[in-house]
Structure formats: C-alpha cells, structure tokens
Enzyme design. Structure first.
Site, mmCIF file in Angstrom:
data_model
loop_
_atom_site.group_PDB
_atom_site.id
_atom_site.type_symbol
_atom_site.label_atom_id
_atom_site.label_comp_id
_atom_site.label_asym_id
_atom_site.label_seq_id
_atom_site.Cartn_x
_atom_site.Cartn_y
_atom_site.Cartn_z
ATOM 1 C CG ASN A 122 -0.447 -0.223 2.519
ATOM 2 O OD1 ASN A 122 0.609 -0.830 2.676
ATOM 3 N ND2 ASN A 122 -1.134 0.271 3.525
ATOM 4 C CD GLU B 22 -1.543 4.819 4.425
ATOM 5 O OE1 GLU B 22 -1.032 5.683 5.178
ATOM 6 O OE2 GLU B 22 -2.186 3.841 4.839
ATOM 7 C CG ASN B 23 -1.854 10.555 -1.497
ATOM 8 O OD1 ASN B 23 -2.654 11.411 -1.154
ATOM 9 N ND2 ASN B 23 -2.162 9.575 -2.328
ATOM 10 C CB ALA B 24 -0.786 14.577 2.388
ATOM 11 C CE1 TYR C 165 -4.029 11.733 6.029
ATOM 12 C CE2 TYR C 165 -6.057 11.653 7.274
ATOM 13 C CZ TYR C 165 -4.727 12.006 7.180
ATOM 14 O OH TYR C 165 -4.103 12.629 8.231
ATOM 15 C CB CYS D 102 -5.287 -1.612 -1.584
ATOM 16 S SG CYS D 102 -6.564 -0.927 -0.530
ATOM 17 C CD GLU E 255 -5.243 -6.201 -0.895
ATOM 18 O OE1 GLU E 255 -4.745 -5.062 -0.874
ATOM 19 O OE2 GLU E 255 -5.930 -6.649 0.034
ATOM 20 C CB CYS F 206 -10.615 -3.014 1.333
ATOM 21 S SG CYS F 206 -10.137 -2.567 -0.347
ATOM 22 C CB CYS G 176 -8.666 -5.210 -2.687
ATOM 23 S SG CYS G 176 -7.630 -3.742 -2.856
HETATM 24 N N1 THU Z 1 -5.178 -1.642 2.729
HETATM 25 C C1 THU Z 1 -4.637 -2.456 1.792
HETATM 26 O O1 THU Z 1 -3.537 -2.205 1.287
HETATM 27 N N2 THU Z 1 -5.340 -3.535 1.407
HETATM 28 C C2 THU Z 1 -6.553 -3.871 1.906
HETATM 29 O O2 THU Z 1 -7.218 -4.749 1.360
HETATM 30 C C3 THU Z 1 -7.031 -3.225 3.133
HETATM 31 C C4 THU Z 1 -6.469 -1.859 3.340
HETATM 32 C C5 THU Z 1 -4.440 -0.436 3.127
HETATM 33 C C6 THU Z 1 -5.071 0.849 2.668
HETATM 34 C C7 THU Z 1 -4.500 1.833 3.663
HETATM 35 O O3 THU Z 1 -3.227 2.258 3.192
HETATM 36 C C8 THU Z 1 -4.273 1.011 4.922
HETATM 37 O O4 THU Z 1 -4.340 -0.350 4.522
HETATM 38 C C9 THU Z 1 -5.331 1.258 6.014
HETATM 39 O O5 THU Z 1 -6.604 1.201 5.488
#
Ligand code: THU
Length: 135
Positions: A46, A48-50, A52, A57, A59, A90, A93
């Site tokens: 995963n 992320e960036n500022a 949100y 993800c 996957e 999630c 995904c």
């Molecule tokens: N996240 C994933 O990378 N995969 C998932 O299936 C669940 C959530 C990440 C997204 C975010 O960067 C962090 O987990 C918290 O939600």
C-alpha cells in the site's frame, strides 16, 4: 521444492512487500503477492499520501504489476498485514481480485507469523458481479 517450501518462499516475499509499504498515515502496512500463470509472481504494497482517500492498496498495486507484465490470471494471492489474525482484503480489492480470478481461487491471509486463513474468492465475495455479466 515441496509445496510447503514453495509456500514459505511466497510468505517471505509477501512479508518483504509489506516491509516496503508507505503507510505513514494509517500506520497499517500491507503486502500482497500474486502467483500468476506459470508461477510468475507479482508483489505490491500500500502507498498512501496526504490526501488520505487517494492512497492505493497492496492488492491493487500487485494487480497492476501483473497486468503490466502481460498476465491476467491470478492462480492464488497472498495478503499480509501486521494483524495477528492475518490481513483481509477491502471490498474494492475483493472486486479487483475477482476480475482476474475464479470463484475458487485461493486468497491466503497472512500475519508476519505465516498463513492464518485460506479462503476462496467466492467466500470473500459471494454472488459477485464479474466480467461474465458483461459478455
Ligand atoms: N489496505 C490495503 O492495502 N489492502 C486492503 O485490502 C485493506 C487496506 C491499506 C489501505 C490503507 O493504506 C491502509 O491499509 C489502512 O486502510
């Protein structure tokens, strides 16, 4: 290699992917490892960036790497988080995995200690809407 040894290699690779995660906001690193046709593997983490909601993800990243390399079939996918019970994908995904997998394709949920749960795509996403509805 035995199946068990091969799986240890995959679990080690998904752990390495999780270690690369850029998750300074959630502090929830995730790794994913797709095993595609002929044993080709594609990893993702995963990022992320500022802003949100704009992060992506693990996957999603692994699927993008697979497609970019010219593969479109997930044989199985390992997903790891720091959670002792193992990662769980999630909703978005689950749908992305479904696009490139069959209903019985294994989704293998891992913690750093190893495999915690083996589920199928249809267990994670029952009654899925898939590409066959559009053909
Ligand atoms: N996240 C994933 O990378 N995969 C998932 O299936 C669940 C959530 C990440 C997204 C975010 O960067 C962090 O987990 C918290 O939600």
């Amino acid at each position: 290699m035995t199946d068990e040894t091969t799986e240890l290699v995959y679990v080690s690779a998904v752990k390495q992917a999780m270690a690369k995660a850029y998750a300074p906001y959630s502090k929830y690193p995730v790794g994913a490892l797709i095993v595609a046709e002929n044993g080709h593997t594609f990893a993702g983490c995963n990022v992320e960036n500022a802003s949100y909601p704009e992060g992506h993800c693990a996957e999603t990243a692994a699927i993008a790497a697979m497609v970019l390399a010219g593969h479109q079939r997930i044989q199985k996918i390992y997903i790891m988080s720091q959670d002792q019970q193992g990662a769980t994908p999630c909703g978005g995904c689950r749908q992305r995995i479904r696009e490139f997998a069959g209903s019985s394709t294994p989704v293998i949920l891992c913690s750093p200690a190893g495999v915690q749960q083996r589920l199928s795509v249809s267990e994670l996403l029952p009654h899925a809407f898939g590409p066959e509805f559009l053909s």
